[in-house]
Design an enzyme around this catalytic site. Structure first.
Site, PDB file in Angstrom:
ATOM      1  N   GLU A   1      18.504 -44.991  59.835  1.00  0.00           N
ATOM      2  CA  GLU A   1      18.325 -44.073  60.968  1.00  0.00           C
ATOM      3  C   GLU A   1      16.842 -43.889  61.231  1.00  0.00           C
ATOM      4  OE1 GLU A   1      19.931 -40.160  60.528  1.00  0.00           O
ATOM      5  OE2 GLU A   1      21.803 -40.865  59.658  1.00  0.00           O
TER       6      GLU A   1
ATOM      7  N   GLU B   1      23.691 -38.755  54.013  1.00  0.00           N
ATOM      8  CA  GLU B   1      22.555 -37.973  53.523  1.00  0.00           C
ATOM      9  C   GLU B   1      22.994 -36.877  52.550  1.00  0.00           C
ATOM     10  OE1 GLU B   1      20.085 -36.537  56.701  1.00  0.00           O
ATOM     11  OE2 GLU B   1      19.137 -38.480  56.935  1.00  0.00           O
TER      12      GLU B   1
HETATM   13  C1  GLA Z   1      19.977 -36.956  59.822  1.00  0.00           C
HETATM   14  C2  GLA Z   1      21.479 -37.163  59.838  1.00  0.00           C
HETATM   15  C3  GLA Z   1      22.036 -37.485  61.193  1.00  0.00           C
HETATM   16  C4  GLA Z   1      21.361 -36.671  62.261  1.00  0.00           C
HETATM   17  C5  GLA Z   1      19.886 -36.918  62.196  1.00  0.00           C
HETATM   18  C6  GLA Z   1      19.104 -36.220  63.290  1.00  0.00           C
HETATM   19  O1  GLA Z   1      19.264 -38.063  59.534  1.00  0.00           O
HETATM   20  O2  GLA Z   1      21.897 -38.167  58.935  1.00  0.00           O
HETATM   21  O3  GLA Z   1      23.415 -37.207  61.179  1.00  0.00           O
HETATM   22  O4  GLA Z   1      21.640 -35.321  62.079  1.00  0.00           O
HETATM   23  O5  GLA Z   1      19.413 -36.424  60.976  1.00  0.00           O
HETATM   24  O6  GLA Z   1      17.743 -36.531  63.216  1.00  0.00           O
END
Ligand code: GLA
Length: 673
Positions: free
Chosen positions: A314, A158
């Site tokens: 995710e 991210e």
């Molecule tokens: C983001 C990050 C993860 C985690 C999630 C929690 O998407 O990529 O590492 O911190 O948030 O929701």
């Protein structure tokens, strides 16, 4: 630039529909790993993302690496049939980097340093960070290039989710180099930035600063270039890793996980370097229309990958930890929302994270394996979904075809939302949603397109507030309508060029011919203030935010303002241009007004919904050759009856339906007819 260029290879698709999540074995003793793989098998997990935040464990001291534990993790996963999306681990530098190189820490616009103890504490322009990251990536790629578990590289994590820009001196120098490349000369920069205004003219490159905290409004073109630069600076970090991975493992696909419609990064540019476009999505269970925003993002991400399968990298199995109030996903929601991503093109379902952490700031974030273990609702839902996914492999060769497209441009987004505009309340995503949400309700599938796209394959193109536009884009929109397309454009479009300088000669300069009108002035509304749109067919809708005062140059009036000093002036126009139609909306109507307009535009353009279904049911059609699958998702609280045009088989239940299929609340069906 270090890159070997954007991907030109054939589209990549995983060997099977992916199911799994972020796996952080470094947080657990080795005995737990054995339980992990046993449970992964039970849940049908076949892909995990490993090592995303493991840099400190992999390189505990500068230049001292410890891969032995990761070797054992990868071997164990492979032995249990689990594929690995291996992280390059560069998202969170270890504390030693900041100690050795305090200048690698990011600095805010007002000069504050962001310190270690959290994550992502690096300046994108920092040579120390880049060198350390590149060293680690090379070590990882050399070590694991032949490991049979490795199927995908997960670069960083991210990008920009916490730190999207850095204002330190190194970044300032980097910004100047970037500007030199862009403009070639100070004269060109001074002209583009309009520095004759407020005595801002530069005589030396070293005088140029990032838009650090300043007395009042900063030069808008400087701010716009800063946004371009900041996205590019991080893209250089990604390309640096990408190039090393492509050099050492040319056959292993590479991704970095994107976040929803995320303003700081120009994902059109980024996506060219992704073999597989991946998305993290956390719809908020407190929002009644969370699934609509999710759908919009799924369509955007599919479009970023030019229609190829993408991957939901995710989502939360249950609650997150980072909102003020972290509501659970009620029974059935996790399954429903997972299917929604599949319906809109994801090639699997992945979670953050496999096992809920016992320490750290995410310990109250849900995991596929909750703190309570397997005697939990979450685990039962996770196992059930994993089993269900194995029954729908047939979905994977199918693709989504949209006849309508929304033009979406990051540079326009940045420019539109800079300060000093007629209204500070004009926000691009809200405007995009005013279109998208109404089309979602009609079950009209849309793609998103970047300004450079050839539009001829669409029937309907929607252009919410394209404030900043290049001449070529305006010409492409003209070509589209001339050839028979239908266009709907909102106010405050075609106002400035790529330097944020006004297209002179009457607003909206590049679109006057196409729209058959001229905007004399902008008359924004105060918060809470409304006007009305009176349609020629008798309908009347409230409107707010904005009014353009229009002089007609060939367009016909479909609706006019009902109140105030400009009552009777056009609020909605339509212009026949070549063989097509160009609508122009001079204000923001209430949702019913948008629904009325888009129903009409769809009808005229011949754009059909994926299916005719009751309200609250989402329908998406997926096709491959002559095979069609119809995905139905009931987001409502009541059972819904969908009338079928022909008998169909539900891939999920194996049941044949004739006439009517009834979807329970949160129910899903995938119908093959
Ligand atoms: C983001 C990050 C993860 C985690 C999630 C929690 O998407 O990529 O590492 O911190 O948030 O929701």
């Amino acid at each position: 630039m270090t890159s070997n260029g954007p991907n030109r290879k054939a589209p990549f698709q995983l060997a099977a529909m992916a199911y799994g999540g972020d796996y952080n074995p470094e947080q657990w003793p080795e005995e737990t790993w054995h339980e992990d793989v046993r449970l992964m098998r039970e849940a049908g997990v076949n892909l995990v993302s490993v090592g995303i935040f493991a840099w400190a464990k992999l390189e505990p001291r500068p230049g001292v690496y410890d891969f032995a534990w990761l070797d054992r993790v990868l071997d164990l996963l492979h032995a249990n049939g689990v594929m690995v999306d291996l992280a390059t681990a560069t998202a969170s530098p270890p504390p030693w980097l900041a100690k050795l190189h305090p200048e690698s820490l990011p600095v805010t616009a007002d000069g504050r340093t962001l310190w270690p103890g959290s994550r992502q504490q690096y300046c994108p322009s920092s040579p120390a960070y880049r060198e350390a990251a590149a060293r680690l990536v090379r070590m990882m790629a050399e070590r694991y290039k032949h490991h049979p578990a490795l199927v995908l590289w997960h670069v960083n994590n991210e990008y920009a989710c916490h730190v999207s820009e850095c204002f330190c001196d190194e970044s300032a120098r980097h910004f100047r180099r970037w500007l030199q490349q862009r403009y070639g000369s100070l004269d060109a920069l001074n002209a583009a930035w309009g520095t004759a205004f407020w005595s801002q003219q530069y005589a030396d490159w070293d005088e140029i600063q990032p838009p650090r905290a300043a007395p009042t409004f900063q030069n808008p073109t400087q701010q716009l270039d800063w946004r371009r630069f900041s996205s590019d600076a991080l893209l250089e970090c990604y390309e640096l890793e990408h190039a090393i991975l492509k050099e050492l493992t040319p056959d292993v696909p590479v991704t970095t996980n994107f976040m929803h419609a995320f303003k700081p990064l120009d994902y059109w540019k980024w996506a060219q370097y992704e073999d597989l476009v991946t998305l993290d999505m956390y719809p908020d269970p407190t929002e009644p229309d969370a699934h609509v925003y999710a759908a919009m993002n799924y369509d955007l991400i599919r479009s970023l990958g030019t229609g190829r399968p993408w991957l939901l990298m995710e989502q939360a199995p249950g609650q997150v930890n980072w909102r003020p109030h972290n509501l659970v996903k009620e029974p059935g929601i996790m399954r429903l929302w997972s299917h929604q991503a599949l319906a809109r093109g994801s090639d699997g379902v992945m979670f953050f994270q496999w096992r809920a952490s016992k320490a750290g700031s995410e310990k109250f974030h849900s995991g596929m394996v909750p703190h309570g273990g397997t005697e939990t609702r979450t685990w039962r839902e996770v196992v059930a979904l994993g089993q269900e996914l194995r029954r729908i492999e047939e979905l994977r060769p199918t693709r989504i075809h949209a006849e309508a497209a929304i033009l979406f441009d990051w540079e326009n987004w940045w420019a539109l939302e800079l300060d000093s505009k007629p209204s500070a309340d004009l926000r691009l995503v809200g405007q995009v949603r005013s279109y998208y949400d109404r089309l979602f309700e009609r079950n009209v599938t849309v793609d998103f397109v970047s300004p450079g796209t050839t539009l001829s394959r669409y029937r309907l193109v929607l252009v919410p507030n394209l404030y900043m536009v290049r001449d070529e884009t305006a010409r492409e929109l003209e070509r589209f309508v001339e050839a028979g397309g239908t266009l709907v454009m909102s106010f405050f479009s075609g106002i400035v060029n790529e330097h944020d300088q006004i297209w002179l000669g009457g607003y909206p300069g590049p679109f006057r011919r196409l729209l058959g009108l001229r905007v004399e002035e902008f008359a924004p509304l105060a918060p809470g203030q409304t006007n009305t749109m009176r349609m020629a067919d008798g309908h009347q809708f409230a409107c707010n935010l904005w009014s353009d005062i229009i002089a007609l140059e060939g367009a016909e009036v479909l609706g006019e303002f009902g109140e105030g000093w400009y009552a009777g002036r056009p609020a909605l126009t339509r212009h026949t241009f070549g063989r097509g139609l160009a609508y122009y909306l001079a204000t923001r109507p209430e949702p019913a007004g948008m629904a009325w307009l888009l129903a009409r535009a769809c009808h005229e353009a011949g754009v059909e919904p994926a299916a005719h279904v009751p309200a609250g049911v989402e329908a998406v059609r997926r096709q491959s050759g002559t095979a069609t699958l119809l995905y139905l998702l009931n987001h409502g609280h009541e059972p819904a009856d969908v009338a079928l045009e022909s008998p169909a088989l539900d891939l999920l239940t194996g049941q044949r339906h004739c006439g009517i299929v009834t979807l329970e609340p949160r129910g899903v069906a995938i119908l093959r007819s």
